[in-house]
Design an enzyme around this catalytic site. Sequence first.
Site, mmCIF file in Angstrom:
data_model
loop_
_atom_site.group_PDB
_atom_site.id
_atom_site.type_symbol
_atom_site.label_atom_id
_atom_site.label_comp_id
_atom_site.label_asym_id
_atom_site.label_seq_id
_atom_site.Cartn_x
_atom_site.Cartn_y
_atom_site.Cartn_z
ATOM 1 N N CYS A 183 46.952 -85.630 -67.515
ATOM 2 C CA CYS A 183 47.155 -86.403 -68.962
ATOM 3 C C CYS A 183 48.013 -87.716 -68.311
ATOM 4 O O CYS A 183 47.922 -88.882 -68.654
ATOM 5 C CB CYS A 183 47.883 -85.811 -69.924
ATOM 6 N N HIS B 239 53.386 -89.392 -72.902
ATOM 7 C CA HIS B 239 54.062 -89.376 -71.543
ATOM 8 C C HIS B 239 54.324 -90.867 -71.426
ATOM 9 O O HIS B 239 53.551 -91.916 -71.647
ATOM 10 C CB HIS B 239 53.118 -89.122 -70.716
#
Length: 363
Positions: free
Chosen positions: A161, A254
Amino acid sequence: MQHLTAWSCENLDKIPVAVIGATGAVGQRFIQLLENHPWFSVEVLAASGRSAGHRYKDAANWKLSEQMPSDIGEKKVQDIDLITFSDNNIEIIFSALPSDAATKVESDLASKGFCVFSNASAHRMDQDVPLLIADINPQHLELVAGRKKAQKGFIVTNPNCSVTGLATGLKPLHEAFGIKSVVVTTYQAISGAGYPGVPSMDITDNVVPYIPNEEEKVEEECQKILGTLTDSGVILSSFSVIASCARVPVRDGHLESVCVALESNGTLDEVKQAFSQYKGLNNKTPTSPLRPIIVTEDESRPQPLFDLYNGEPERARGMAVTVGRIKKVQDKLRFYLLVHNTIRGAAGCSIMNAELAKMKGII
Ligand SMILES: NC(=O)c1ccc[n+]([C@@H]2O[C@H](COP(=O)([O-])OP(=O)(O)OC[C@H]3O[C@@H](n4cnc5c(N)ncnc54)[C@H](OP(=O)(O)O)[C@@H]3O)[C@@H](O)[C@H]2O)c1
């Protein structure tokens, strides 16, 4: 109003798909993103023996703010070790299995002729497996072109990710200026560890500067994604990547601080242009965003609280990476980027990859 594109009126016959690892954090995101998908219809759900035999709404501890689709809630979850996908005419299998389970299951499915689109790390660096972000390295899909026609299956993986965000940010720089080296520090959300993931005692009021195997993945995967496809496979890019990865008490998203040494120096305006003019697939498939990179000029952004769902049209919400605080520091370029880890960083990327494969006639 629904965004009308060339893809929205065709494809009345939907392709039946299965989601394996359907009950977890990424599995739930698959279910949500595939609701009313114009090309794909979720017919089969599978997970471990723990969930098998239960209705999805009883087996999955639904954690998304969007409602669980009611038809999916009533479906029985099947045991990955017992299910025969061909009984259900399944063509595409979206995998959200943990890597240890994925190693054998995904290879077996591919050898039986299924097209597997996986989030697991198990096969990402395999020679004959594309590590694909459809709007960044679409040509790598050629690695599996022709397999389906030869009645063989395949695995297409999407990256870790954090890497999905990083590779997206690096791609226009790689094209326009060339990259010598990258240093990245990540601030990664709790949902990146799946559910139940990180114990609350470890993450509340805390930052944990260690995520097992994460820095290694960030350091190697970017080089494959931005590598060159040749007749003998993908030649890895030669730039170096140094990664430091931390878990932070944020639910989704993130954030990454990226410092890049470029081969040839561009002005700040040229760098911003390279980011914001990067088109990718330009919404030629249902889930691909019109612009994969959104540049913010706000000095305090991007932030998970405000920028996580960037991406248009509606079906591509969460599919754009937001880049901000772009500046030159000494002879380096420094910027922050934000990626939605379960959408662009996982299920959304897998779906976009399968859409590209369908658009190219590979499935
Ligand atoms: N979370 C993210 O942001 C993210 C991003 C990119 C990639 N990934 C990758 O995506 C995959 C899924 O991650 P996740 O965060 O969704 O994990 P998760 O929340 O722990 O979900 C794991 C899923 O796999 C099933 N499962 C576990 N062990 C199994 C086994 N032995 N056989 C069959 N099914 C099994 C679970 O089913 P039960 O409910 O029945 O146990 C559940 O459906 C992992 O490979 C992860 O590295 C995650």
